[in-house]
Design an enzyme around this catalytic site. Sequence first.
Site, PDB file in Angstrom:
ATOM      1  N   GLU A 146      -9.259 -10.586  -7.733  1.00  0.00           N
ATOM      2  CA  GLU A 146      -8.423  -9.406  -7.498  1.00  0.00           C
ATOM      3  C   GLU A 146      -7.208  -9.386  -8.433  1.00  0.00           C
ATOM      4  O   GLU A 146      -6.843  -8.336  -8.957  1.00  0.00           O
ATOM      5  CB  GLU A 146      -7.979  -9.366  -6.032  1.00  0.00           C
ATOM      6  CG  GLU A 146      -9.134  -9.080  -5.083  1.00  0.00           C
ATOM      7  CD  GLU A 146      -8.742  -9.167  -3.606  1.00  0.00           C
ATOM      8  OE1 GLU A 146      -9.624  -8.961  -2.759  1.00  0.00           O
ATOM      9  OE2 GLU A 146      -7.563  -9.452  -3.301  1.00  0.00           O
TER      10      GLU A 146
ATOM     11  N   THR B  74      -5.497  -7.318  10.697  1.00  0.00           N
ATOM     12  CA  THR B  74      -5.775  -6.022  10.058  1.00  0.00           C
ATOM     13  C   THR B  74      -5.194  -4.865  10.860  1.00  0.00           C
ATOM     14  O   THR B  74      -4.596  -3.951  10.303  1.00  0.00           O
ATOM     15  CB  THR B  74      -7.307  -5.841   9.908  1.00  0.00           C
ATOM     16  OG1 THR B  74      -7.829  -6.969   9.207  1.00  0.00           O
ATOM     17  CG2 THR B  74      -7.635  -4.570   9.144  1.00  0.00           C
TER      18      THR B  74
ATOM     19  N   LYS C 140       0.833  -1.202   0.000  1.00  0.00           N
ATOM     20  CA  LYS C 140       0.000   0.000   0.000  1.00  0.00           C
ATOM     21  C   LYS C 140       0.877   1.267   0.000  1.00  0.00           C
ATOM     22  O   LYS C 140       2.101   1.184   0.202  1.00  0.00           O
ATOM     23  CB  LYS C 140      -0.943  -0.060   1.206  1.00  0.00           C
ATOM     24  CG  LYS C 140      -1.934  -1.252   1.153  1.00  0.00           C
ATOM     25  CD  LYS C 140      -2.855  -1.244   2.364  1.00  0.00           C
ATOM     26  CE  LYS C 140      -3.889  -2.364   2.299  1.00  0.00           C
ATOM     27  NZ  LYS C 140      -4.830  -2.297   3.457  1.00  0.00           N
TER      28      LYS C 140
ATOM     29  N   HIS D 240      -1.942  -5.579   1.577  1.00  0.00           N
ATOM     30  CA  HIS D 240      -3.217  -6.262   1.356  1.00  0.00           C
ATOM     31  C   HIS D 240      -2.960  -7.740   1.116  1.00  0.00           C
ATOM     32  O   HIS D 240      -1.920  -8.112   0.572  1.00  0.00           O
ATOM     33  CB  HIS D 240      -3.928  -5.690   0.130  1.00  0.00           C
ATOM     34  CG  HIS D 240      -5.110  -6.497  -0.308  1.00  0.00           C
ATOM     35  ND1 HIS D 240      -6.328  -6.437   0.340  1.00  0.00           N
ATOM     36  CD2 HIS D 240      -5.249  -7.434  -1.297  1.00  0.00           C
ATOM     37  CE1 HIS D 240      -7.168  -7.289  -0.238  1.00  0.00           C
ATOM     38  NE2 HIS D 240      -6.541  -7.908  -1.231  1.00  0.00           N
TER      39      HIS D 240
ATOM     40  N   ASN E 269      -1.927   0.019   7.120  1.00  0.00           N
ATOM     41  CA  ASN E 269      -1.387  -1.274   7.553  1.00  0.00           C
ATOM     42  C   ASN E 269      -0.540  -1.978   6.489  1.00  0.00           C
ATOM     43  O   ASN E 269      -0.431  -3.203   6.461  1.00  0.00           O
ATOM     44  CB  ASN E 269      -2.526  -2.170   8.065  1.00  0.00           C
ATOM     45  CG  ASN E 269      -3.578  -2.425   7.009  1.00  0.00           C
ATOM     46  OD1 ASN E 269      -3.424  -2.027   5.865  1.00  0.00           O
ATOM     47  ND2 ASN E 269      -4.651  -3.104   7.391  1.00  0.00           N
TER      48      ASN E 269
ATOM     49  N   ARG F 275      -1.996 -14.472   4.396  1.00  0.00           N
ATOM     50  CA  ARG F 275      -2.714 -13.805   5.504  1.00  0.00           C
ATOM     51  C   ARG F 275      -1.946 -14.016   6.815  1.00  0.00           C
ATOM     52  O   ARG F 275      -1.899 -13.120   7.673  1.00  0.00           O
ATOM     53  CB  ARG F 275      -4.154 -14.343   5.661  1.00  0.00           C
ATOM     54  CG  ARG F 275      -5.111 -14.071   4.504  1.00  0.00           C
ATOM     55  CD  ARG F 275      -5.615 -12.668   4.365  1.00  0.00           C
ATOM     56  NE  ARG F 275      -6.231 -12.066   5.523  1.00  0.00           N
ATOM     57  CZ  ARG F 275      -6.995 -10.969   5.467  1.00  0.00           C
ATOM     58  NH1 ARG F 275      -7.277 -10.388   4.302  1.00  0.00           N
ATOM     59  NH2 ARG F 275      -7.474 -10.442   6.550  1.00  0.00           N
TER      60      ARG F 275
ATOM     61  N   TYR G 243     -12.384  -2.023  -3.220  1.00  0.00           N
ATOM     62  CA  TYR G 243     -12.919  -2.141  -1.853  1.00  0.00           C
ATOM     63  C   TYR G 243     -14.442  -1.965  -1.809  1.00  0.00           C
ATOM     64  O   TYR G 243     -14.978  -1.569  -0.777  1.00  0.00           O
ATOM     65  CB  TYR G 243     -12.223  -1.135  -0.935  1.00  0.00           C
ATOM     66  CG  TYR G 243     -10.850  -1.587  -0.468  1.00  0.00           C
ATOM     67  CD1 TYR G 243     -10.692  -2.765   0.269  1.00  0.00           C
ATOM     68  CD2 TYR G 243      -9.712  -0.841  -0.750  1.00  0.00           C
ATOM     69  CE1 TYR G 243      -9.439  -3.185   0.700  1.00  0.00           C
ATOM     70  CE2 TYR G 243      -8.446  -1.260  -0.312  1.00  0.00           C
ATOM     71  CZ  TYR G 243      -8.328  -2.435   0.408  1.00  0.00           C
ATOM     72  OH  TYR G 243      -7.088  -2.848   0.846  1.00  0.00           O
TER      73      TYR G 243
HETATM   74  P1  IDP Z   1      -7.956  -6.829   5.648  1.00  0.00           P
HETATM   75  O1  IDP Z   1      -7.131  -5.872   4.811  1.00  0.00           O
HETATM   76  O2  IDP Z   1      -7.165  -7.386   6.799  1.00  0.00           O
HETATM   77  O3  IDP Z   1      -8.621  -7.902   4.821  1.00  0.00           O
HETATM   78  P2  IDP Z   1     -10.551  -5.536   5.828  1.00  0.00           P
HETATM   79  O4  IDP Z   1     -11.481  -5.631   6.987  1.00  0.00           O
HETATM   80  O5  IDP Z   1     -10.921  -6.242   4.560  1.00  0.00           O
HETATM   81  O6  IDP Z   1      -9.101  -5.963   6.350  1.00  0.00           O
HETATM   82  O7  IDP Z   1     -10.384  -3.984   5.529  1.00  0.00           O
HETATM   83  C1  IDP Z   1      -9.767  -3.542   4.337  1.00  0.00           C
HETATM   84  C2  IDP Z   1      -8.842  -2.381   4.669  1.00  0.00           C
HETATM   85  O8  IDP Z   1      -9.611  -1.272   5.128  1.00  0.00           O
HETATM   86  C3  IDP Z   1      -7.852  -2.648   5.817  1.00  0.00           C
HETATM   87  O9  IDP Z   1      -6.703  -3.343   5.400  1.00  0.00           O
HETATM   88  C4  IDP Z   1      -7.537  -1.241   6.281  1.00  0.00           C
HETATM   89  O10 IDP Z   1      -6.589  -0.601   5.414  1.00  0.00           O
HETATM   90  C5  IDP Z   1      -8.894  -0.563   6.130  1.00  0.00           C
HETATM   91  N1  IDP Z   1      -9.672  -0.613   7.378  1.00  0.00           N
HETATM   92  C6  IDP Z   1     -10.294  -1.687   7.909  1.00  0.00           C
HETATM   93  N2  IDP Z   1     -10.943  -1.388   9.051  1.00  0.00           N
HETATM   94  C7  IDP Z   1     -10.724  -0.060   9.237  1.00  0.00           C
HETATM   95  C8  IDP Z   1     -11.140   0.869  10.267  1.00  0.00           C
HETATM   96  O11 IDP Z   1     -11.863   0.524  11.211  1.00  0.00           O
HETATM   97  N3  IDP Z   1     -10.718   2.165  10.102  1.00  0.00           N
HETATM   98  C9  IDP Z   1      -9.939   2.582   9.058  1.00  0.00           C
HETATM   99  N4  IDP Z   1      -9.539   1.741   8.085  1.00  0.00           N
HETATM  100  C10 IDP Z   1      -9.916   0.441   8.172  1.00  0.00           C
HETATM  101 MG    MG Z   2     -10.153  -7.827   3.437  1.00  0.00          MG
END
Ligand code: IDP
Ligand code: MG
Length: 140
Positions: free
Chosen positions: A126, A91, A9, A115, A112, A85, A49
């Site tokens: 994807e 996350t 990212k 992805h 974070n 993962r 997304y």
């Molecule tokens: P993942 O990337 O671990 O699969 P997801 O729940 O699919 O997590 O969320 C996608 C992305 O959205 C996360 O990697 C993060 O960058 C962002 N994200 C998820 N939850 C939050 C939040 O509560 N606040 C801000 N950004 C979030």
């Molecule tokens: Mg996800």
Amino acid sequence: MERTLCIIKPDGVRNKVIGKIVSRIEDEQFTILGMKRIRLTEAMAQDFYSIHSERPFFGELVDYMTSGPVVVIALEHESAVNHWRTVIGATNPQDADEGTIRKLYGKDISENVVHGSDSVENGRLEISKFFTETELIAQR
Ligand code: IDP
Ligand code: MG
């Protein structure tokens, strides 16, 4: 063989950890089928997304993902989805296990670093958003 999509990212690119992440990918015995550095448009980030479009953080997420270049990497491994993962961690970097990429290089739940696809089906979908079949080159 299973496939998954890794995205380094914008924060990962900004913080110059592309090399460390690619090195980790190789150490973990993934095959890199395809890799490119691109900048997502707003439409691409919204589409990628779209499952989160109703979430309160959606706007922030799209702004973050379009804030700079990213590196998209198509990965292959016997257990590509689950293994990637596991390597990236939870996350929220604060909840991620020691040694995971998000723990090592992530800032918070939004920034974070990486992805990883959440299922084999989504991995294929994807990858197809960023690579044509002929751009995906197997090891042998
Ligand atoms: P993942 O990337 O671990 O699969 P997801 O729940 O699919 O997590 O969320 C996608 C992305 O959205 C996360 O990697 C993060 O960058 C962002 N994200 C998820 N939850 C939050 C939040 O509560 N606040 C801000 N950004 C979030
Ligand atoms: Mg996800």
